[in-house]
Scaffold this active site. Structure first.
Site, PDB file in Angstrom:
ATOM      1  N   GLU A   1       9.526  -1.576   1.358  1.00 54.53           N
ATOM      2  CA  GLU A   1       8.431  -2.250   1.994  1.00 54.53           C
ATOM      3  C   GLU A   1       7.566  -2.394   0.840  1.00 54.53           C
ATOM      4  O   GLU A   1       7.462  -1.874  -0.072  1.00 54.53           O
ATOM      5  CB  GLU A   1       7.501  -1.330   2.679  1.00 54.53           C
ATOM      6  CG  GLU A   1       8.394  -0.836   3.977  1.00 54.53           C
ATOM      7  CD  GLU A   1       8.080   0.787   4.526  1.00 54.53           C
ATOM      8  OE1 GLU A   1       6.910   1.147   4.125  1.00 54.53           O
ATOM      9  OE2 GLU A   1       8.741   1.290   5.238  1.00 54.53           O
TER      10      GLU A   1
ATOM     11  N   SER B   1      10.501   0.230   8.512  1.00 50.61           N
ATOM     12  CA  SER B   1      11.694   0.766   9.238  1.00 50.61           C
ATOM     13  C   SER B   1      12.558   1.614   8.365  1.00 50.61           C
ATOM     14  O   SER B   1      13.639   1.130   7.796  1.00 50.61           O
ATOM     15  CB  SER B   1      12.627  -0.638   9.741  1.00 50.61           C
ATOM     16  OG  SER B   1      11.704  -1.351  10.483  1.00 50.61           O
ATOM     17  N   GLU B   2      12.050   2.783   7.870  1.00 55.40           N
ATOM     18  CA  GLU B   2      12.624   3.590   7.122  1.00 55.40           C
ATOM     19  C   GLU B   2      14.115   4.045   7.169  1.00 55.40           C
ATOM     20  O   GLU B   2      15.172   3.962   6.615  1.00 55.40           O
ATOM     21  CB  GLU B   2      11.968   5.094   6.787  1.00 55.40           C
ATOM     22  CG  GLU B   2      10.629   4.804   5.829  1.00 55.40           C
ATOM     23  CD  GLU B   2       9.569   4.180   6.737  1.00 55.40           C
ATOM     24  OE1 GLU B   2       9.632   4.141   7.988  1.00 55.40           O
ATOM     25  OE2 GLU B   2       8.447   3.769   6.012  1.00 55.40           O
TER      26      GLU B   2
ATOM     27  N   ALA C   1       7.879  10.207  -0.753  1.00 54.00           N
ATOM     28  CA  ALA C   1       8.956  11.253  -0.382  1.00 54.00           C
ATOM     29  C   ALA C   1       8.868  11.412   1.137  1.00 54.00           C
ATOM     30  O   ALA C   1       9.836  11.899   1.877  1.00 54.00           O
ATOM     31  CB  ALA C   1       9.080  12.199  -1.341  1.00 54.00           C
TER      32      ALA C   1
ATOM     33  N   HIS D   1       1.262  13.005   2.424  1.00 55.73           N
ATOM     34  CA  HIS D   1       1.610  12.273   1.319  1.00 55.73           C
ATOM     35  C   HIS D   1       1.683  12.966  -0.019  1.00 55.73           C
ATOM     36  O   HIS D   1       1.378  12.542  -1.179  1.00 55.73           O
ATOM     37  CB  HIS D   1       0.449  11.248   1.259  1.00 55.73           C
ATOM     38  CG  HIS D   1       0.490  10.114   2.330  1.00 55.73           C
ATOM     39  ND1 HIS D   1      -0.046  10.335   3.370  1.00 55.73           N
ATOM     40  CD2 HIS D   1       0.848   8.826   2.333  1.00 55.73           C
ATOM     41  CE1 HIS D   1      -0.106   9.337   4.335  1.00 55.73           C
ATOM     42  NE2 HIS D   1       0.377   8.212   3.302  1.00 55.73           N
TER      43      HIS D   1
HETATM   44  C1  LIG Z   1       6.582   5.845   8.047  1.00 58.59           C
HETATM   45  C2  LIG Z   1       5.767   5.201   7.278  1.00 58.59           C
HETATM   46  N1  LIG Z   1       6.147   4.270   6.373  1.00 58.59           N
HETATM   47  C3  LIG Z   1       5.371   3.608   5.403  1.00 58.59           C
HETATM   48  C4  LIG Z   1       3.892   4.065   5.274  1.00 58.59           C
HETATM   49  C5  LIG Z   1       3.004   3.187   4.440  1.00 58.59           C
HETATM   50  N2  LIG Z   1       2.150   2.547   5.185  1.00 58.59           N
HETATM   51  C6  LIG Z   1       0.829   2.831   5.404  1.00 58.59           C
HETATM   52  S1  LIG Z   1       0.039   1.855   6.284  1.00 58.59           S
HETATM   53  C7  LIG Z   1       1.430   0.600   6.128  1.00 58.59           C
HETATM   54  C8  LIG Z   1       1.237  -0.468   6.787  1.00 58.59           C
HETATM   55  C9  LIG Z   1       0.957  -0.447   8.201  1.00 58.59           C
HETATM   56  O1  LIG Z   1       0.891  -1.922   8.881  1.00 58.59           O
HETATM   57  P1  LIG Z   1       0.288  -1.567  10.450  1.00 58.59           P
HETATM   58  O2  LIG Z   1       1.170  -1.033  11.279  1.00 58.59           O
HETATM   59  O3  LIG Z   1       0.408  -3.124  10.622  1.00 58.59           O
HETATM   60  O4  LIG Z   1      -0.777  -1.264  10.629  1.00 58.59           O
HETATM   61  P2  LIG Z   1      -2.220  -1.550   9.476  1.00 58.59           P
HETATM   62  O5  LIG Z   1      -2.142  -1.225   8.223  1.00 58.59           O
HETATM   63  O6  LIG Z   1      -2.192  -3.124   9.513  1.00 58.59           O
HETATM   64  O7  LIG Z   1      -3.511  -1.021  10.342  1.00 58.59           O
HETATM   65  C10 LIG Z   1       2.240   1.307   5.409  1.00 58.59           C
HETATM   66  C11 LIG Z   1       3.522   0.450   5.290  1.00 58.59           C
HETATM   67  C12 LIG Z   1       3.607   5.128   6.014  1.00 58.59           C
HETATM   68  N3  LIG Z   1       2.352   5.624   6.002  1.00 58.59           N
HETATM   69  N4  LIG Z   1       4.484   5.709   6.889  1.00 58.59           N
END
Ligand SMILES: Cc1ncc(C[n+]2csc(CCOP(=O)(O)OP(=O)(O)O)c2C)c(N)n1
Ligand SMILES: [Mg+2]
Lengths: 324, 331
Positions: free
Chosen positions: A29, A58-59, A83, A128
């Protein structure tokens, strides 16, 4: 010798490997914007968006698809971001990637580097902050490494990319900006500890950022006349039993320290293995986090932390409480 | 453009709530930047206030919501106290999670807000489970699950929405589409339409302007009433825009230049509602008064949080587990 940060040292290793081998690629990502910790900054400009590939959140698919691509002849570097989020891809890693070679009778390999930034980092709370390295040491088929310095993050990343086994590569989030000299001609073999300091009184074994804390503790101990030997295991599977045995034969005292929860942490494995093989002058000791969860408030977070003073105190105790 | 049956009182209530959400986040942001009082990352919902406000006003106190890492707005709208939330962001005693969770894990079970979540998409299956629980217990509450556009690319989206359909559960899934997943434009990483995925899973699906709180509230009123009556899950796609960066310290340089400013000027739900209220005859003074009140409330919340002590040290080991608790068995 160039001085660079822990993050940039790994980035250099990735870039060099990608220049040498067109089958190496990265997926995760936000990689197109340098990744969440900027450990990929500039790579998409050089290698393009196919080889520095963005991914949906999409881990499971990132891990599974990279595995498929590995079996089809590429060498993926998988970025899991934290992690903690890699747990969303546990089946892909543990049931699929780790077992494929064996189950299929040696027909397939999974030459992958799976990067999982670990550890406590600025009030990130329970989801985290985890250090789960011991989980992966329990899974046959995986190589596990935890570099602690810019040099090792360069050399071990190179070794991990070259490795035909899947490598779980745990970088510590709190030391991305740590700087150090990096000798790009230096290579590292998995299963070789780094001797961070030699000493005759007590052996300190560690890895990841806690190895740096052990080196700090050894300075304190030296000022008190205690000569600690510091071994940074660097890789946990395989791990350098020979170096630890040799050191404990010399010092007769073993203290293992790590950031992860002490219970069933990899320190238990090290202590048990040494205890089965080497007679010691004192009871061996492991120092890890209490079996508690990591909170957001700093005073609560700190109670889960293993610090350099704690390591020094534990070593002093071992020197003082010598059985007659 | 004033709606023929524009309800001025409801409009003012909505504006008050949206101003409170905005003020909470701006205050938290100031506390983070100027005073370094907020410890971890905070994800702002500036520009998205209408989604929380317009939907949650249709819920009862005993209905449930689940939220994401971007959850301050949902939590306030469900009725949580700003005071306890601000203390949580500062990691202090009296925070709604005792200072253990921070912004990303904010939760207030007293108002049935079952938690923000640090793991994207994880709340979708859990929300389906909460609705499952209601059904098992024969209750008449409903669940609203908020998640982002990016979350729809995780497996739990498929599994959770399918589950709600299979077991016919009283839940509204709200995809709060702010167009971004951290630094990634979600459409670049999404095949097909998210609403079509929900339709394919058999859910009645509505697409709405998530920045028009008046219409959104009316739409949500219909949907939630239907879910309460039939016990059948539905899906709502609320189109909005994240005016701030992903976190408060993200300069969001990956966005086309001027995009955020342009969107703020044209889609900000607070500005749009203010305009409608002004047209309906509400004075600028009254409108400004709501914003001032909200800011004063959040200033007080911050003052109280600043004064609050750190959580007692021994709470670090409380609430881990009963049997084999670290309070009893240290290492
Ligand atoms: C399973 C997972 N993968 C990656 C992340 C890191 N991460 C935190 S917020 C985010 C973006 C999320 O996007 P969206 O679902 O559109 O929500 P928004 O932040 O736009 O409110 C990511 C990739 C996470 N917290 N959990
Ligand atoms: Mg989004």
């Amino acid at each position: 010798m160039p001085v660079m940060s822990y993050a940039n040292a790994a980035k250099l290793a990735v870039a060099e490997a990608m220049r040498d081998d067109p089958t190496v690629w990265c997926v995760g990502e936000d990689l197109g914007r340098g990744g969440v910790f900027k450990q990929y900054t500039g790579l998409v400009e050089e290698f393009g968006p196919q080889r520095i590939s963005d991914a949906p959140i999409s881990e499971a698919a990132i891990m599974g698809a990279a595995f498929g691509a590995a079996m089809a002849g590429t060498r993926p570097i998988v970025e899991m971001r934290f992690a903690d989020f890699a747990l969303c891809a546990t089946d892909e890693l543990v049931n699929q990637i780790a077992k494929a070679r064996f189950m299929f009778g040696g027909q397939s390999r999974a030459p992958m580097v799976i990067r999982k930034p670990m550890g406590m980092w600025r009030s990130s709370a329970a989801q985290h902050s985890q250090s789960l390295e011991s989980w992966y040491t329990h899974i046959p088929g995986l190589v596990v490494c935890c570099p602690a310095t810019p040099q090792d993050n360069y050399s071990m990343m190179k070794a991990a990319i070259a490795c035909d086994d899947p490598v779980v590569y745990l970088e510590h989030k709190n030391i991305w900006s740590h700087e150090g000299e990096v000798d790009t001609t230096k290579s590292v073999d998995f299963g070789k500890a780094a001797l961070r300091r030699s000493g005759r009184d007590v052996t300190l074994v560690s890895w990841s950022h806690t190895a740096n804390l052990c080196a700090e503790a050894a300075d304190t101990l030296a000022s008190q006349g205690i000569e600690a030997e510091v071994l940074d295991l660097r890789s946990l599977w395989p791990w350098d039993k020979a170096a630890v045995f040799d050191s404990v034969r010399k010092t007769g005292r073993l203290l293992v320290a790590h950031e992860a929860v002490s219970v069933a942490g990899f320190g238990a494995e090290v202590v048990a293995t040494v205890a089965q093989n080497i007679p010691m002058k004192t009871l061996p000791k492991r120092l890890g986090s209490p079996r508690g969860l990591i909170a957001y408030a700093p005073n609560l977070e700190d109670q889960m932390r293993v610090t350099a003073p704690m390591i020094a105190t534990a070593a002093q105790d071992m020197m003082e409480n010598e059985p007659a | 453009m004033s709606l023929p049956n524009f309800d001025q009182k409801a409009g003012l209530d909505r504006l008050r709530m949206m101003e409170r959400i905005r003020a909470f986040e701006e205050t938290a942001c100031r506390a983070a930047i100027d005073e370094e009082l907020v410890l971890g990352a905070i994800h702002l919902s500036i520009g998205q206030e209408a989604v929380a406000t317009g939907i949650i006003e249709n819920l009862r106190r005993d209905d449930y919501i689940l939220s994401t890492h971007r959850g301050h707005g949902h939590t306030l709208a469900k009725g949580a106290q700003a005071d306890a939330m601000m203390k949580e962001l500062l990691g202090r005693e009296g925070g709604c999670c005792g200072g253990k969770g921070g912004s990303m894990h904010i939760a207030d079970f007293g108002v049935r807000m079952l938690g923000a979540n640090g793991v994207v998409g994880a709340n979708i299956t859990i929300a389906a489970g909460a609705a499952h629980g209601i059904k098992l217990l024969g209750g008449d509450q409903i669940v609203v699950c908020f998640f982002g556009d990016g979350a729809s690319n995780r497996g739990p989206f498929l599994e959770g929405v399918n589950w709600a359909g299979v077991f016919n559960l009283p839940i509204l899934f709200v995809c709060e589409d702010n167009q971004y997943s951290a630094s990634t434009l979600t459409s670049d990483m999404t095949s097909g339409s998210i609403a079509d995925r929900a339709r394919a899973l058999g859910l009645r699906t509505t697409e709405a302007d998530g920045n028009d709180v008046t219409t959104l509230a009316a739409t949500a009123a219909e949907i939630t009433a239907r879910i309460r009556e039939t016990g059948t899950p539905e899906f709502l796609m609320a189109k909005t825009y994240r005016i701030s960066g992903h976190t408060y310290f993200d300069p969001a340089t990956y966005r086309p230049e001027g995009e955020a400013e342009r969107m703020q000027a044209t889609t900000c739900p607070i500005a749009r509602l203010r305009e409608a209220l002004a047209e309906a005859g509400v004075s600028t003074d009254e409108l400004d008064g709501l914003a001032q009140e909200a800011r004063a409330e959040m200033d007080r919340a911050l003052d109280a949080a600043r004064e609050a002590p750190w959580p007692a040290d021994e709470t670090a080991f409380a609430d881990v587990q009963d049997i084999g608790s670290p309070l009893q068995e240290a290492f």
